[in-house]
Design an enzyme around this catalytic site. Structure first.
Site, PDB file in Angstrom:
ATOM      1  N   ASN A  34       1.140  -1.016   0.231  1.00 59.88           N
ATOM      2  CA  ASN A  34      -0.052   0.091  -0.272  1.00 59.88           C
ATOM      3  C   ASN A  34       0.615   1.247   0.288  1.00 59.88           C
ATOM      4  OD1 ASN A  34       1.071   0.399   2.467  1.00 59.88           O
ATOM      5  ND2 ASN A  34      -0.938  -0.520   3.621  1.00 59.88           N
ATOM      6  N   GLN A  35       0.182   2.139   0.193  1.00 57.18           N
ATOM      7  CA  GLN A  35       1.800   3.731  -0.288  1.00 57.18           C
ATOM      8  C   GLN A  35       1.690   3.621   0.724  1.00 57.18           C
ATOM      9  OE1 GLN A  35      -1.477   7.724  -1.125  1.00 57.18           O
ATOM     10  NE2 GLN A  35       0.977   8.421  -0.201  1.00 57.18           N
TER      11      GLN A  35
ATOM     12  N   ASP B 273      -4.886  -8.600   1.034  1.00 56.48           N
ATOM     13  CA  ASP B 273      -4.452  -9.707   1.111  1.00 56.48           C
ATOM     14  C   ASP B 273      -4.876 -10.725   0.193  1.00 56.48           C
ATOM     15  OD1 ASP B 273      -3.081  -9.663   3.433  1.00 56.48           O
ATOM     16  OD2 ASP B 273      -4.707 -10.486   4.689  1.00 56.48           O
TER      17      ASP B 273
HETATM   18  N1  LIG Z   1     -12.811   1.081   1.303  1.00 55.33           N
HETATM   19  C1  LIG Z   1     -13.170   0.540   0.272  1.00 55.33           C
HETATM   20  N2  LIG Z   1     -13.536   0.621  -1.035  1.00 55.33           N
HETATM   21  C2  LIG Z   1     -13.466  -0.004  -1.834  1.00 55.33           C
HETATM   22  N3  LIG Z   1     -12.459  -0.694  -1.668  1.00 55.33           N
HETATM   23  C3  LIG Z   1     -11.674  -0.885  -1.030  1.00 55.33           C
HETATM   24  C4  LIG Z   1     -10.838  -0.338   0.437  1.00 55.33           C
HETATM   25  N4  LIG Z   1     -10.735  -0.493   1.328  1.00 55.33           N
HETATM   26  C5  LIG Z   1      -9.946  -0.932   0.629  1.00 55.33           C
HETATM   27  N5  LIG Z   1     -10.272  -1.788  -0.948  1.00 55.33           N
HETATM   28  C6  LIG Z   1     -10.356  -2.459  -1.932  1.00 55.33           C
HETATM   29  O1  LIG Z   1      -9.494  -3.148  -1.528  1.00 55.33           O
HETATM   30  C7  LIG Z   1      -8.054  -3.337  -2.196  1.00 55.33           C
HETATM   31  C8  LIG Z   1      -7.195  -3.358  -1.212  1.00 55.33           C
HETATM   32  O2  LIG Z   1      -6.577  -2.069  -0.244  1.00 55.33           O
HETATM   33  P1  LIG Z   1      -6.093  -2.165   1.261  1.00 55.33           P
HETATM   34  O3  LIG Z   1      -6.596  -2.820   1.636  1.00 55.33           O
HETATM   35  O4  LIG Z   1      -5.725  -0.617   1.561  1.00 55.33           O
HETATM   36  O5  LIG Z   1      -5.415  -2.578   1.417  1.00 55.33           O
HETATM   37  P2  LIG Z   1      -3.254  -2.619   2.177  1.00 55.33           P
HETATM   38  O6  LIG Z   1      -4.401  -3.674   3.358  1.00 55.33           O
HETATM   39  O7  LIG Z   1      -2.538  -3.554   1.607  1.00 55.33           O
HETATM   40  O8  LIG Z   1      -3.892  -1.877   3.016  1.00 55.33           O
HETATM   41  C9  LIG Z   1      -8.258  -1.487  -2.811  1.00 55.33           C
HETATM   42  O9  LIG Z   1      -6.932  -2.023  -3.784  1.00 55.33           O
HETATM   43  C10 LIG Z   1      -9.800  -2.216  -2.965  1.00 55.33           C
HETATM   44  O10 LIG Z   1      -9.846  -2.932  -3.920  1.00 55.33           O
HETATM   45  C1  LIG Z   2      -2.549 -11.370  11.375  1.00 57.77           C
HETATM   46  C2  LIG Z   2      -2.938 -10.322  10.761  1.00 57.77           C
HETATM   47  N1  LIG Z   2      -2.540 -10.812   8.875  1.00 57.77           N
HETATM   48  C3  LIG Z   2      -2.868  -9.932   8.508  1.00 57.77           C
HETATM   49  C4  LIG Z   2      -3.354  -8.521   8.272  1.00 57.77           C
HETATM   50  C5  LIG Z   2      -3.279  -7.756   6.677  1.00 57.77           C
HETATM   51  O1  LIG Z   2      -4.999  -7.370   6.771  1.00 57.77           O
HETATM   52  P1  LIG Z   2      -5.001  -6.237   4.588  1.00 57.77           P
HETATM   53  O2  LIG Z   2      -4.944  -7.309   3.673  1.00 57.77           O
HETATM   54  O3  LIG Z   2      -5.654  -5.213   5.667  1.00 57.77           O
HETATM   55  O4  LIG Z   2      -3.384  -5.859   4.940  1.00 57.77           O
HETATM   56  C6  LIG Z   2      -3.549  -7.917   9.375  1.00 57.77           C
HETATM   57  C7  LIG Z   2      -3.621  -6.602   8.980  1.00 57.77           C
HETATM   58  N2  LIG Z   2      -3.265  -5.878  10.423  1.00 57.77           N
HETATM   59  C8  LIG Z   2      -3.681  -8.771  10.686  1.00 57.77           C
HETATM   60  O5  LIG Z   2      -3.379  -8.614  12.087  1.00 57.77           O
END
Ligand SMILES: Nc1ncnc2c1ncn2[C@@H]1O[C@H](COP(=O)(O)OP(=O)(O)O)[C@@H](O)[C@H]1O
Ligand SMILES: Cc1ncc(COP(=O)(O)O)c(CN)c1O
Length: 245
Positions: free
Chosen positions: A144-145, A229
């Site tokens: 992510n960013q 994930d």
């Molecule tokens: N609030 C939201 N609304 C719509 N789609 C979302 C939202 N949050 C996450 N996503 C989807 O999940 C994908 C992964 O984003 P995110 O959960 O922020 O990644 P990470 O868990 O790696 O931070 C995004 O590209 C989007 O498709």
């Molecule tokens: C056990 C565990 N596994 C995976 C994740 C990753 O989740 P995400 O896909 O939202 O980055 C988290 C987020 N805190 C976590 O607690």
């Protein structure tokens, strides 16, 4: 033809993150999934309480040894996510190197799960391990960013910054980089979330260029955990089914 994924991620009793988010969608899309649970927690770590066990490097080696003894250690993909321990991650690195030797066309999809929204939720000492040992082996990287900023030491405030950061990440190894979510404003308005992808392409004349895509994703007014994930698993699946798209 059978396509087998080794997925090394977390398991939670309650909810869907890690292998609980990735395995079923991959199976539905036709993949055989061998899963190793890097941790087994009651729930994800965003809850006020969480309990459970962390798989050690030695325990990971024992599981891998069993797979090897039975000669079923041929994989098409490795997918890794949440991990909390340096020696565990270094063992994952050894396993990836060995499996890549056994199958040179193996694709490693790495979700460098470290944190979100400016905060790390794994120990800080994992950052140099990801940067120096794990990311260089990755073919597809899905930070992510915040994770992209941590890995490159560069802040992203504009789309140009994001492209530069993805280029720096390419220089570290991966041919495909996807910033799964950013804080960048969408051209389609504040109801959209921006994700960006960059893929190294070799042109017919042999020169290498990057193909950049920008995705505007309709925002749901909620905070999700486990979607990163799921995103990495689905990116693996769809880049497999549509390699040129
Ligand atoms: N609030 C939201 N609304 C719509 N789609 C979302 C939202 N949050 C996450 N996503 C989807 O999940 C994908 C992964 O984003 P995110 O959960 O922020 O990644 P990470 O868990 O790696 O931070 C995004 O590209 C989007 O498709
Ligand atoms: C056990 C565990 N596994 C995976 C994740 C990753 O989740 P995400 O896909 O939202 O980055 C988290 C987020 N805190 C976590 O607690």
């Amino acid at each position: 033809m059978e396509c087998r994924v080794l997925s090394i991620q977390s398991h939670v009793v309650r909810g869907y993150v890690g292998n609980k988010s990735a395995t079923f969608p991959l199976q539905v899309l036709g993949f055989e999934v061998d899963s190793i649970n890097s941790v087994q927690f009651s729930n994800h770590t965003g809850y006020s309480h969480w309990k459970g066990q962390v798989l050690t490097a030695d325990e990971l080696n024992v599981l891998y040894e069993g797979i090897k003894l039975n000669k079923v250690n041929r994989y098409d993909y490795i997918l890794t996510g949440y991990s909390r321990d340096t020696s565990f991650l270094m063992t994952v690195v050894d396993i990836i190197q060995e499996l890549k030797k056994a199958n040179p066309s193996l694709v490693y999809v790495c979700d460098p799960v470290m944190g979100d929204q400016g905060a790390m939720y794994v120990p800080e000492y994992l950052l140099p391990v990801y940067r120096d040992n794990v990311v260089p082996l990755a073919d597809i990287l899905t930070p992510n960013q915040f994770e992209a900023e941590l890995l490159t030491g560069r802040k992203i405030t504009t789309e140009e910054d994001a492209v530069e950061v993805m280029d720096l990440l390419h220089k570290m190894g991966p041919e495909t980089v996807v910033l799964t979510s950013t804080d960048l404003p969408s051209r389609r308005g504040d109801q959209f979330l921006v994700a960006l992808g960059s893929q190294k392409i070799v042109k017919p004349d042999g020169t290498v260029t990057s193909q950049i895509i920008c995705m505007d994703i309709p925002k749901v007014d909620a905070v999700f955990v486990g979607t990163g994930d799921l995103f990495a698993a689905l990116l693996l699946a769809w880049t497999h089914h549509y390699p040129k798209d």
